[in-house]
Motif scaffolding. Structure first.
Motif, PDB file in Angstrom:
ATOM      1  N   PHE A 130       0.224  35.135  12.576  1.00 19.94           N
ATOM      2  CA  PHE A 130      -1.180  35.545  12.587  1.00 19.94           C
ATOM      3  C   PHE A 130      -1.334  36.971  13.113  1.00 19.94           C
ATOM      4  O   PHE A 130      -2.123  37.749  12.571  1.00 19.94           O
ATOM      5  CB  PHE A 130      -2.024  34.560  13.401  1.00 19.94           C
ATOM      6  CG  PHE A 130      -2.427  33.328  12.626  1.00 19.94           C
ATOM      7  CD1 PHE A 130      -3.738  33.143  12.224  1.00 19.94           C
ATOM      8  CD2 PHE A 130      -1.493  32.360  12.279  1.00 19.94           C
ATOM      9  CE1 PHE A 130      -4.124  32.010  11.499  1.00 19.94           C
ATOM     10  CE2 PHE A 130      -1.852  31.233  11.562  1.00 19.94           C
ATOM     11  CZ  PHE A 130      -3.169  31.048  11.163  1.00 19.94           C
ATOM     12  N   TRP A 134      -2.700  39.775  10.485  1.00 21.26           N
ATOM     13  CA  TRP A 134      -3.948  40.448  10.830  1.00 21.26           C
ATOM     14  C   TRP A 134      -3.751  41.954  10.964  1.00 21.26           C
ATOM     15  O   TRP A 134      -4.506  42.750  10.394  1.00 21.26           O
ATOM     16  CB  TRP A 134      -4.548  39.888  12.111  1.00 21.26           C
ATOM     17  CG  TRP A 134      -5.904  40.491  12.392  1.00 21.26           C
ATOM     18  CD1 TRP A 134      -6.196  41.550  13.209  1.00 21.26           C
ATOM     19  CD2 TRP A 134      -7.134  40.101  11.771  1.00 21.26           C
ATOM     20  NE1 TRP A 134      -7.541  41.843  13.143  1.00 21.26           N
ATOM     21  CE2 TRP A 134      -8.137  40.976  12.271  1.00 21.26           C
ATOM     22  CE3 TRP A 134      -7.482  39.107  10.872  1.00 21.26           C
ATOM     23  CZ2 TRP A 134      -9.468  40.866  11.877  1.00 21.26           C
ATOM     24  CZ3 TRP A 134      -8.817  38.998  10.477  1.00 21.26           C
ATOM     25  CH2 TRP A 134      -9.785  39.873  10.979  1.00 21.26           C
ATOM     26  N   SER A 135      -2.730  42.361  11.702  1.00 15.70           N
ATOM     27  CA  SER A 135      -2.542  43.788  11.970  1.00 15.70           C
ATOM     28  C   SER A 135      -2.167  44.558  10.718  1.00 15.70           C
ATOM     29  O   SER A 135      -2.554  45.722  10.563  1.00 15.70           O
ATOM     30  CB  SER A 135      -1.487  44.000  13.058  1.00 15.70           C
ATOM     31  OG  SER A 135      -0.226  43.530  12.645  1.00 15.70           O
ATOM     32  N   PHE A 138      -5.314  43.204   7.373  1.00 16.00           N
ATOM     33  CA  PHE A 138      -6.734  43.463   7.605  1.00 16.00           C
ATOM     34  C   PHE A 138      -6.988  44.745   8.385  1.00 16.00           C
ATOM     35  O   PHE A 138      -8.012  45.409   8.180  1.00 16.00           O
ATOM     36  CB  PHE A 138      -7.362  42.262   8.320  1.00 16.00           C
ATOM     37  CG  PHE A 138      -7.358  41.022   7.486  1.00 16.00           C
ATOM     38  CD1 PHE A 138      -8.366  40.789   6.564  1.00 16.00           C
ATOM     39  CD2 PHE A 138      -6.325  40.104   7.582  1.00 16.00           C
ATOM     40  CE1 PHE A 138      -8.353  39.659   5.768  1.00 16.00           C
ATOM     41  CE2 PHE A 138      -6.297  38.973   6.786  1.00 16.00           C
ATOM     42  CZ  PHE A 138      -7.315  38.746   5.868  1.00 16.00           C
ATOM     43  N   ASP A 139      -6.088  45.111   9.270  1.00 18.64           N
ATOM     44  CA  ASP A 139      -6.261  46.331  10.049  1.00 18.64           C
ATOM     45  C   ASP A 139      -5.655  47.527   9.311  1.00 18.64           C
ATOM     46  O   ASP A 139      -6.357  48.467   8.931  1.00 18.64           O
ATOM     47  CB  ASP A 139      -5.616  46.146  11.424  1.00 18.64           C
ATOM     48  CG  ASP A 139      -5.916  47.280  12.381  1.00 18.64           C
ATOM     49  OD1 ASP A 139      -6.726  48.159  12.034  1.00 18.64           O
ATOM     50  OD2 ASP A 139      -5.333  47.295  13.482  1.00 18.64           O
ATOM     51  N   LEU A 165      -5.846  33.264   5.234  1.00 21.33           N
ATOM     52  CA  LEU A 165      -6.760  34.234   5.825  1.00 21.33           C
ATOM     53  C   LEU A 165      -7.446  35.069   4.739  1.00 21.33           C
ATOM     54  O   LEU A 165      -8.652  35.345   4.823  1.00 21.33           O
ATOM     55  CB  LEU A 165      -6.024  35.135   6.807  1.00 21.33           C
ATOM     56  CG  LEU A 165      -5.602  34.482   8.121  1.00 21.33           C
ATOM     57  CD1 LEU A 165      -4.890  35.501   9.010  1.00 21.33           C
ATOM     58  CD2 LEU A 165      -6.807  33.896   8.856  1.00 21.33           C
ATOM     59  N   GLN A 282      -9.031  40.751  18.461  1.00 23.61           N
ATOM     60  CA  GLN A 282      -9.576  40.648  17.118  1.00 23.61           C
ATOM     61  C   GLN A 282      -9.373  39.251  16.546  1.00 23.61           C
ATOM     62  O   GLN A 282     -10.275  38.689  15.913  1.00 23.61           O
ATOM     63  CB  GLN A 282      -8.938  41.712  16.219  1.00 23.61           C
ATOM     64  CG  GLN A 282      -9.296  43.131  16.608  1.00 23.61           C
ATOM     65  CD  GLN A 282      -8.468  44.165  15.862  1.00 23.61           C
ATOM     66  OE1 GLN A 282      -7.519  43.847  15.146  1.00 23.61           O
ATOM     67  NE2 GLN A 282      -8.822  45.430  16.039  1.00 23.61           N
ATOM     68  N   LEU A 283      -8.189  38.690  16.787  1.00 23.89           N
ATOM     69  CA  LEU A 283      -7.931  37.334  16.313  1.00 23.89           C
ATOM     70  C   LEU A 283      -8.878  36.325  16.958  1.00 23.89           C
ATOM     71  O   LEU A 283      -9.427  35.445  16.283  1.00 23.89           O
ATOM     72  CB  LEU A 283      -6.481  36.946  16.604  1.00 23.89           C
ATOM     73  CG  LEU A 283      -5.405  37.562  15.718  1.00 23.89           C
ATOM     74  CD1 LEU A 283      -4.024  37.247  16.272  1.00 23.89           C
ATOM     75  CD2 LEU A 283      -5.519  37.056  14.278  1.00 23.89           C
ATOM     76  N   CYS A 286     -12.346  36.898  15.308  1.00 24.06           N
ATOM     77  CA  CYS A 286     -12.514  36.736  13.864  1.00 24.06           C
ATOM     78  C   CYS A 286     -11.811  35.527  13.273  1.00 24.06           C
ATOM     79  O   CYS A 286     -12.259  35.009  12.232  1.00 24.06           O
ATOM     80  CB  CYS A 286     -12.013  37.997  13.141  1.00 24.06           C
ATOM     81  SG  CYS A 286     -12.846  39.515  13.624  1.00 24.06           S
ATOM     82  N   VAL A 287     -10.723  35.089  13.881  1.00 26.32           N
ATOM     83  CA  VAL A 287      -9.895  34.049  13.268  1.00 26.32           C
ATOM     84  C   VAL A 287      -9.941  32.739  14.036  1.00 26.32           C
ATOM     85  O   VAL A 287      -9.900  31.669  13.424  1.00 26.32           O
ATOM     86  CB  VAL A 287      -8.436  34.541  13.133  1.00 26.32           C
ATOM     87  CG1 VAL A 287      -7.537  33.436  12.604  1.00 26.32           C
ATOM     88  CG2 VAL A 287      -8.379  35.760  12.209  1.00 26.32           C
TER      89      VAL A 287
END
Length: 329
Positions: A130, A134-135, A138-139, A165, A282-283, A286-287
């Motif tokens: 994850f 994410w990094s 999405f980032d 995701l 952030q996780l 958002c997650v």
């Protein structure tokens, strides 16, 4: 709570195959000022663990040679400046090493509470994939709703996480996998299309089905996939490289230039505590709600007792798994 001064931990006695993994006695770490000490209940097994065991991925300077990048368990001690967690809390954590052990210390900002509905074993399967997805997706690659996203190795821990995701945030997902059964698993997770790379050329398939190309591509293969990814990328597309399992590439950069592509990459393990803390925040924002609601879950392949880490590594390197492999203590 009594904490033993010595603990069992798994290291590679020498570079080599799974059989070099040995259980040894090591001093139990003491948490630093902002750290927590976790009594490990389960630890995720990841491809970098196998590469480290083989002698090709040494831990960053100052990091323990004990294997393992993620875990879940109970907080049993806290540093004098740590304030978020208390003894008895259940957490999961991303660590630069040391998760294959009875105890591991980690900065409290790199640990997260376990979402409701997840077992400790499932929680141990979350952090590495994850944080990575994410990094990078999405980032770094800025995947947006409505875009087309291609992830290679869709049945891996990274792939199953990326599919879920990406769909949860409203994107269209294409993936590759190595068998029809793995492709079926990917579509069951929400992938719009899964391509068996052993029977079909993903470039030809996507040129026909998605002529406008992929907006974002997540790749851990490297080698000839670099130029093949450029062939199916949309103009202004973004490709993120997180591994090169097939080795280096001799790609024709004219294709990258002509399409004005961005090809970037990253490795998560050497990044500092502050960087990982930002991802953790952030996780959680958002997650974690998606995990709480059951809209996203770690896909579990198989668990092995701590003493059978060699079998877990063979399972990983055999590439027959779908989702995550976890050691239990």
């Amino acid at each position: 709570m009594s904490i033993e001064p010595m603990m069992r931990a798994i290291i590679a006695s020498a570079p080599g195959g799974p059989d070099v993994l040995t259980i040894e006695e090591h001093p139990t770490p003491a948490p630093g000022p902002t750290e927590i000490l976790i009594e490990v209940a389960a630890a995720g097994v990841n491809r970098p663990d196998c590469i480290q065991r083989a002698g090709h991925y040494p831990p960053p300077p100052g990091v323990t040679p004990i294997l393992g990048l993620e875990c879940a368990g109970e907080v049993v001690a806290v540093g004098r400046e740590a304030s978020r967690y208390k003894v008895g809390d259940m957490v999961m954590a991303l660590v630069p090493g040391g998760a294959y052990a009875e105890y591991v210390a980690v900065d409290e900002t790199n640990a997260l509470p376990i979402p409701g509905g997840l077992s400790l074993v499932e929680a141990a399967a979350v952090p590495e994939t994850f944080f990575t997805v994410w990094s990078n997706v999405f980032d770094r690659a800025r995947l947006r709703p409505g875009e087309w996203f291609l992830v290679h190795g869709g049945s891996s821990g990274i792939g199953t996480t990326a599919i879920q995701l990406a769909k949860a945030f409203g994107t269209n997902v294409v993936t590759t996998a190595g068998s029809d059964a793995k492709c079926k698993a990917c579509t069951n997770l929400g992938a719009d299309r899964a391509i068996n790379y052993n029977t079909h050329d993903f470039v030809s398939v996507l040129k026909e089905s998605n002529p406008d190309g992929m907006d974002v591509i997540l790749d851990m293969v490297g080698g000839d996939y670099v130029e093949r990814n450029w062939n199916v990328a949309a103009e202004e597309g973004r490709i993120v490289q997180i591994a090169t399992l097939n080795g280096p590439s001799e790609a024709n950069f004219a294709k990258l230039m002509r399409k004005r592509l961005t090809h970037t990459g990253s490795t998560l393990r050497p990044r500092d505590v502050a960087f990982k803390a930002t991802i953790a925040e952030q996780l959680e924002t958002c997650v974690w709600p998606l995990l709480e609601e059951g809209r996203v879950r770690p896909v579990m392949d198989k668990t092995f007792p701590f003493e059978e880490a060699a079998k877990a590594h063979r399972r990983m390197e055999g590439s027959g798994h779908i989702g995550k492999i976890v050691l239990t203590l």
